[in-house]
Design an enzyme around this catalytic site. Structure first.
Site, PDB file in Angstrom:
ATOM      1  N   ARG A 312       0.799  -1.231   0.000  1.00  0.00           N
ATOM      2  CA  ARG A 312       0.000   0.000   0.000  1.00  0.00           C
ATOM      3  C   ARG A 312       0.836   1.288   0.000  1.00  0.00           C
ATOM      4  NH1 ARG A 312      -3.196   1.462   3.326  1.00  0.00           N
ATOM      5  NH2 ARG A 312      -4.762   2.157   1.863  1.00  0.00           N
ATOM      6  N   TYR A 316      -0.025   3.303  -3.348  1.00  0.00           N
ATOM      7  CA  TYR A 316      -0.941   4.450  -3.200  1.00  0.00           C
ATOM      8  C   TYR A 316      -0.347   5.560  -2.345  1.00  0.00           C
ATOM      9  CZ  TYR A 316      -4.231   0.396  -3.536  1.00  0.00           C
ATOM     10  OH  TYR A 316      -4.890  -0.767  -3.844  1.00  0.00           O
ATOM     11  N   CYS A 342      14.788  -4.364  -4.242  1.00  0.00           N
ATOM     12  CA  CYS A 342      15.625  -3.503  -5.073  1.00  0.00           C
ATOM     13  C   CYS A 342      14.791  -2.524  -5.885  1.00  0.00           C
ATOM     14  CB  CYS A 342      16.476  -4.366  -6.001  1.00  0.00           C
ATOM     15  SG  CYS A 342      17.182  -5.740  -5.105  1.00  0.00           S
ATOM     16  N   TYR A 371      -6.073  -5.355   2.718  1.00  0.00           N
ATOM     17  CA  TYR A 371      -5.197  -5.171   1.557  1.00  0.00           C
ATOM     18  C   TYR A 371      -3.726  -5.257   1.975  1.00  0.00           C
ATOM     19  CZ  TYR A 371      -9.741  -3.602   0.022  1.00  0.00           C
ATOM     20  OH  TYR A 371     -11.084  -3.538  -0.218  1.00  0.00           O
TER      21      TYR A 371
END
Ligand SMILES: *Cc1c(COP(=O)(O)O)cnc(C)c1O
Length: 418
Positions: A312, A316, A342, A371
């Site tokens: 997340r 976002y 990486c 999520y």
């Protein structure tokens, strides 16, 4: 309310000190509180007391079977978006007649599976999908109960990746076209119209977008009634936000009150599809500081969980509160908390003020129950992490940590290359 609290500077999940869990299972891991999950579900559901409704937990937020089983036992239904979610939901003990199926890209095998199991309804997202479902139902000698997911073109004022109810989004069918869709559905022999649905986005922190959507849905409901199409289920989707930092989303009680007000004069059964609001703050990600390092302009805290474990923040720019599992009295400094992957986008927090952390310290990434694990991956051949649940003073593993052999379990080397 949640059950992740400090006692004597040590973070507990219910009555279990988190360092004890880390000592036993290693890091990183997801940790859920059974009491919190239960409390959140019941708080949401009971907010709608007095009206006929079915709360259908949105499986995509968290599909661990133990968690699904808990919700099944509390009377929940399910909102699914794939055959795999249907499979897991049935295995967790949900009866098919409490399962609704959303999503823009349902495959034929998935549609057949849902028809055979006898789910409550399909939320139709395109006219082509309607025709396919009718055809499949004819072949299987079934009748498919449906609702249309309409796109009411309201702005949920959330992150663009999780707004779904705008005209430019791929979801649902345009509300002006919906009447045509319903008329067509009425002609189809293997379709039974029962519902009207929308889902406008996720992490919505105001009531107004929900109200705007319901007002649109209600006017459509009335138009349909005038042409003798009677809707029994009104599905207003999910999307209620949670506090990650200083947001103050409406409480389920305020949300329910507003919705009840709007639908009290129409005789429908309400369907809700909450995901995040039930599980988000019921789970955390626990990880460990591997190294510290500094560049000329930044202080880095390198931890053993990365974007493959919790995507997340990278995807976002989501904010997750970071808490030390054992509070120290060190002065606060500003750091980037980064993972081992990486990619420059591999961070859990950027420019975050935290009490100075050192190698070996445990940190809790709060509000990771929705999520979180559901979006994790094996990127960089990293082992998927375990999930645990605490109830009272016990913790239980509800998903084991992968081992190296798991990384090869579906891979094959063709004969000619041997
Ligand atoms: C993702 C989704 C939900 C759940 O959204 P939350 O923001 O987690 O409440 C509900 N319905 C549909 C159709 C979804 O795609």
């Amino acid at each position: 309310m949640h059950h992740f609290q400090y006692q004597d500077n040590i973070l507990y999940c219910e009555n279990v000190p988190i360092p004890n869990i880390a000592a036993e299972v290693g890091t990183p891991f997801y940790l859920y509180s059974h009491a919190t999950l239960k409390h959140h579900f019941l708080t949401f559901d009971s907010a709608f007391d007095g009206i006929d409704r079915l709360v259908c937990f949105s499986v995509k937020a968290n599909n661990n079977i133990a968690i699904l089983k808990l919700f099944a036992s509390l009377g929940s239904g399910l909102d699914i978006v794939s055959g795999g979610e249907l499979y897991k939901g049935l295995k967790a003990g949900f009866s098919a007649d409490k399962i609704i199926y959303s999503g823009v890209g349902k495959r034929i095998d998935e549609i057949d599976f849902a028809l055979k199991m006898g789910i409550l309804m399909f939320n139709i997202e395109s006219m082509e999908e309607l025709e396919v479902i009718n055809e499949r139902a004819a072949i299987l000698n079934k009748k498919a109960s449906i609702s249309f997911r309409v796109n009411p073109d309201v702005d949920p004022k959330t992150h663009p990746y999780i707004s779904t109810g705008l005209k430019k989004n791929k979801f649902g069918i345009n509300i002006e076209k919906a009447i045509e869709g319903y008329k067509r559905a009425k002609e189809l022999q293997h379709i039974e119209i029962i519902g009207l649905d929308c889902h406008i986005g996720s992490q919505i922190t105001e009531i107004k977008p929900f109200e705007d959507a319901i007002i649109s849905l209600k006017s459509l409901y009335n138009e349909l009634k005038n042409i003798d199409i009677n809707i029994k289920y009104l599905d207003i989707g999910g999307g209620l936000g949670i506090p990650y930092s200083d947001e103050s989303p409406p409480l389920p009680s305020d949300y329910a009150k507003a919705i009840k007000q709007h639908i009290k004069d129409i005789p429908v059964k309400l369907i809700l599809e909450p995901g995040r609001v039930i599980v988000g703050n019921s789970g955390i990600l626990v990880c460990k500081v591997l190294y510290r390092k500094s560049s000329e302009v930044k202080e880095f805290v390198i931890v053993d969980a990365g974007m493959n474990d919790l995507i997340r923040p990278s995807l976002y720019k989501a904010y997750h509160e970071i808490k030390p599992v054992i509070k120290n009295n060190n002065k606060e400094i500003v750091v980037d908390i980064v993972g081992p992957i990486c990619e420059t986008g591999d961070f859990l927090a950027c420019d975050r003020k935290v009490a100075d952390l050192k190698k070996g310290d445990l940190i809790a990434v709060m509000s990771s129950g929705a999520y979180g694990y559901a979006m994790c991956s094996n990127y960089c051949a990293r082992l998927k992490l375990p999930e645990l649940i605490v109830s009272g003073n016990q913790f239980h593993v509800i998903r084991t940590r992968e081992i190296y052999e798991d990384l090869l379990k579906n891979e094959l080397i063709p004969q000619f290359m041997l």
